[in-house]
Design a protein around this motif. Structure first.
Motif, PDB file in Angstrom:
ATOM      1  N   GLN A   1       0.850  -1.184   0.000  1.00 48.29           N
ATOM      2  CA  GLN A   1       0.000   0.000   0.000  1.00 48.29           C
ATOM      3  C   GLN A   1       0.884   1.233   0.000  1.00 48.29           C
ATOM      4  OE1 GLN A   1      -2.405  -0.614   3.460  1.00 48.29           O
ATOM      5  NE2 GLN A   1      -3.945  -1.758   2.310  1.00 48.29           N
ATOM      6  N   GLY A   2       0.550   2.169  -0.864  1.00 46.65           N
ATOM      7  CA  GLY A   2       1.350   3.380  -0.996  1.00 46.65           C
ATOM      8  C   GLY A   2       0.589   4.616  -0.550  1.00 46.65           C
ATOM      9  N   SER A   3       0.901   5.716  -1.172  1.00 45.13           N
ATOM     10  CA  SER A   3       0.302   6.994  -0.811  1.00 45.13           C
ATOM     11  C   SER A   3      -1.176   7.028  -1.188  1.00 45.13           C
ATOM     12  CB  SER A   3       1.058   8.138  -1.481  1.00 45.13           C
ATOM     13  OG  SER A   3       1.074   7.949  -2.876  1.00 45.13           O
ATOM     14  N   VAL A   4      -1.863   8.008  -0.622  1.00 43.43           N
ATOM     15  CA  VAL A   4      -3.291   8.206  -0.854  1.00 43.43           C
ATOM     16  C   VAL A   4      -3.442   9.515  -1.620  1.00 43.43           C
ATOM     17  CG1 VAL A   4      -5.475   8.700   0.312  1.00 43.43           C
ATOM     18  CG2 VAL A   4      -3.980   6.882   1.158  1.00 43.43           C
ATOM     19  N   ILE A   5      -4.266   9.481  -2.663  1.00 43.79           N
ATOM     20  CA  ILE A   5      -4.464  10.668  -3.486  1.00 43.79           C
ATOM     21  C   ILE A   5      -5.945  11.047  -3.485  1.00 43.79           C
ATOM     22  CG2 ILE A   5      -4.587   9.267  -5.586  1.00 43.79           C
ATOM     23  CD1 ILE A   5      -3.342  11.656  -7.082  1.00 43.79           C
ATOM     24  N   ALA A   6      -6.207  12.297  -3.136  1.00 44.68           N
ATOM     25  CA  ALA A   6      -7.564  12.841  -3.170  1.00 44.68           C
ATOM     26  C   ALA A   6      -7.723  13.587  -4.488  1.00 44.68           C
ATOM     27  CB  ALA A   6      -7.795  13.780  -1.992  1.00 44.68           C
ATOM     28  N   VAL A   7      -8.762  13.244  -5.245  1.00 42.99           N
ATOM     29  CA  VAL A   7      -8.994  13.839  -6.560  1.00 42.99           C
ATOM     30  C   VAL A   7     -10.338  14.557  -6.545  1.00 42.99           C
ATOM     31  CG1 VAL A   7      -9.233  13.406  -9.046  1.00 42.99           C
ATOM     32  CG2 VAL A   7      -7.709  11.968  -7.657  1.00 42.99           C
ATOM     33  N   THR A   8     -10.325  15.816  -6.925  1.00 49.73           N
ATOM     34  CA  THR A   8     -11.558  16.592  -7.059  1.00 49.73           C
ATOM     35  C   THR A   8     -11.781  16.873  -8.533  1.00 49.73           C
ATOM     36  OG1 THR A   8     -11.223  17.644  -4.907  1.00 49.73           O
ATOM     37  CG2 THR A   8     -12.734  18.744  -6.427  1.00 49.73           C
ATOM     38  N   TYR A   9     -12.969  16.554  -9.006  1.00 49.73           N
ATOM     39  CA  TYR A   9     -13.344  16.760 -10.400  1.00 49.73           C
ATOM     40  C   TYR A   9     -14.113  18.073 -10.495  1.00 49.73           C
ATOM     41  CZ  TYR A   9     -12.121  11.867 -10.457  1.00 49.73           C
ATOM     42  OH  TYR A   9     -11.445  10.678 -10.295  1.00 49.73           O
ATOM     43  N   THR A  10     -13.648  18.973 -11.359  1.00 47.60           N
ATOM     44  CA  THR A  10     -14.194  20.317 -11.437  1.00 47.60           C
ATOM     45  C   THR A  10     -14.509  20.687 -12.888  1.00 47.60           C
ATOM     46  OG1 THR A  10     -12.858  20.963  -9.536  1.00 47.60           O
ATOM     47  CG2 THR A  10     -13.687  22.735 -10.888  1.00 47.60           C
TER      48      THR A  10
ATOM     49  N   LEU B   1     -11.199  19.924 -15.295  1.00 53.81           N
ATOM     50  CA  LEU B   1     -10.021  19.971 -14.431  1.00 53.81           C
ATOM     51  C   LEU B   1     -10.117  18.883 -13.359  1.00 53.81           C
ATOM     52  CD1 LEU B   1      -9.577  23.782 -13.641  1.00 53.81           C
ATOM     53  CD2 LEU B   1      -8.004  22.350 -14.929  1.00 53.81           C
ATOM     54  N   MET B   2      -8.968  18.312 -13.033  1.00 57.18           N
ATOM     55  CA  MET B   2      -8.844  17.427 -11.877  1.00 57.18           C
ATOM     56  C   MET B   2      -7.787  18.031 -10.969  1.00 57.18           C
ATOM     57  SD  MET B   2      -8.967  13.506 -13.401  1.00 57.18           S
ATOM     58  CE  MET B   2      -7.249  13.362 -13.068  1.00 57.18           C
ATOM     59  N   LEU B   3      -8.139  18.227  -9.716  1.00 47.49           N
ATOM     60  CA  LEU B   3      -7.196  18.731  -8.721  1.00 47.49           C
ATOM     61  C   LEU B   3      -6.832  17.555  -7.830  1.00 47.49           C
ATOM     62  CD1 LEU B   3      -9.158  21.970  -7.754  1.00 47.49           C
ATOM     63  CD2 LEU B   3      -7.482  21.661  -9.584  1.00 47.49           C
ATOM     64  N   THR B   4      -5.541  17.310  -7.664  1.00 49.05           N
ATOM     65  CA  THR B   4      -5.105  16.166  -6.863  1.00 49.05           C
ATOM     66  C   THR B   4      -4.236  16.625  -5.698  1.00 49.05           C
ATOM     67  OG1 THR B   4      -3.103  15.788  -8.183  1.00 49.05           O
ATOM     68  CG2 THR B   4      -5.117  14.654  -8.889  1.00 49.05           C
ATOM     69  N   ILE B   5      -4.381  15.930  -4.587  1.00 52.77           N
ATOM     70  CA  ILE B   5      -3.522  16.154  -3.421  1.00 52.77           C
ATOM     71  C   ILE B   5      -3.066  14.786  -2.947  1.00 52.77           C
ATOM     72  CG2 ILE B   5      -3.333  17.117  -1.101  1.00 52.77           C
ATOM     73  CD1 ILE B   5      -5.647  18.994  -1.796  1.00 52.77           C
ATOM     74  N   VAL B   6      -1.758  14.635  -2.740  1.00 52.30           N
ATOM     75  CA  VAL B   6      -1.182  13.357  -2.349  1.00 52.30           C
ATOM     76  C   VAL B   6      -0.796  13.398  -0.868  1.00 52.30           C
ATOM     77  CG1 VAL B   6       0.642  11.661  -2.808  1.00 52.30           C
ATOM     78  CG2 VAL B   6      -0.276  13.061  -4.683  1.00 52.30           C
ATOM     79  N   TYR B   7      -1.260  12.391  -0.131  1.00 55.94           N
ATOM     80  CA  TYR B   7      -0.962  12.234   1.302  1.00 55.94           C
ATOM     81  C   TYR B   7      -0.143  10.963   1.494  1.00 55.94           C
ATOM     82  CZ  TYR B   7      -4.750  15.615   1.696  1.00 55.94           C
ATOM     83  OH  TYR B   7      -5.534  16.728   1.564  1.00 55.94           O
ATOM     84  N   ARG B   8       0.615  10.915   2.567  1.00 51.57           N
ATOM     85  CA  ARG B   8       1.489   9.767   2.836  1.00 51.57           C
ATOM     86  C   ARG B   8       0.700   8.464   2.912  1.00 51.57           C
ATOM     87  NH1 ARG B   8       6.283   9.985   3.622  1.00 51.57           N
ATOM     88  NH2 ARG B   8       6.352  12.089   4.400  1.00 51.57           N
ATOM     89  N   ASN B   9      -0.412   8.474   3.629  1.00 51.44           N
ATOM     90  CA  ASN B   9      -1.229   7.274   3.817  1.00 51.44           C
ATOM     91  C   ASN B   9      -2.601   7.704   4.339  1.00 51.44           C
ATOM     92  OD1 ASN B   9      -0.857   7.838   6.595  1.00 51.44           O
ATOM     93  ND2 ASN B   9       0.938   6.522   6.671  1.00 51.44           N
ATOM     94  N   TRP B  10      -3.470   6.727   4.625  1.00 46.52           N
ATOM     95  CA  TRP B  10      -4.808   7.052   5.129  1.00 46.52           C
ATOM     96  C   TRP B  10      -4.741   7.805   6.448  1.00 46.52           C
ATOM     97  CZ3 TRP B  10      -8.769   6.839   1.997  1.00 46.52           C
ATOM     98  CH2 TRP B  10      -8.786   5.927   0.953  1.00 46.52           C
TER      99      TRP B  10
END
Length: 142
Positions: free
Chosen positions: A25-34, A83-92
């Motif tokens: 399991q790797g990083s977690v990415i939050a994606v917002t679709y705009t 547009l897709m806005l992404t933010i990457v976090y270390r983990n959950w």
């Protein structure tokens, strides 16, 4: 099987031992679709290049986020995102108490209060429509 509040949990047989798993399991990415409103794309990009970038650079420097990105594509339908806005976090776990940890950093970086940011959010609503978001976890193959 009971789903947790945030983490997907597959139903079925118990997970194999870590030594036999084919991925980590790797990083977690939050994606917002705009979808930007007609004629406002460039103005919205200016906002992203200003306060949005300042906010995320400050969170990145504080170790709250690992990275972020902005992606564009042609909408396939009138209801599709551009547009897709992404933010990457270390983990959950990095999402736990996220607002509490980020508020002080964002307040300082943007020299604004939560009330001022709420008004800015209303102003952004005139430029774009959020079509939803999803959170994904990267799996790294061994």
């Amino acid at each position: 099987c009971r789903p947790t509040n945030r983490r997907p949990r597959p139903c079925g047989p118990p997970a194999p031992q870590a030594a036999t798993r084919a991925s980590r399991q790797g990083s977690v990415i939050a994606v917002t679709y705009t979808r930007t409103k007609p004629g406002i794309f460039d103005k919205y990009i200016q906002y992203l290049a200003g306060p949005y970038k300042t906010n995320l650079e400050a969170q990145k420097a504080a170790g709250i986020v690992l990275d972020y990105g902005i992606y564009t594509s042609e909408p396939r339908t009138p209801a599709d995102h551009d547009l897709m806005l992404t933010i990457v976090y270390r983990n959950w776990g990095a999402l736990d108490n996220l607002a509490d940890r980020a508020d002080a950093v964002v307040n300082k970086a943007l020299s604004s209060t939560p009330d001022q940011r709420s008004q800015q959010s209303i102003d952004r609503g005139a430029m774009r429509e959020s079509l939803g978001s999803r959170t994904y976890q990267q799996l790294t193959l061994k």
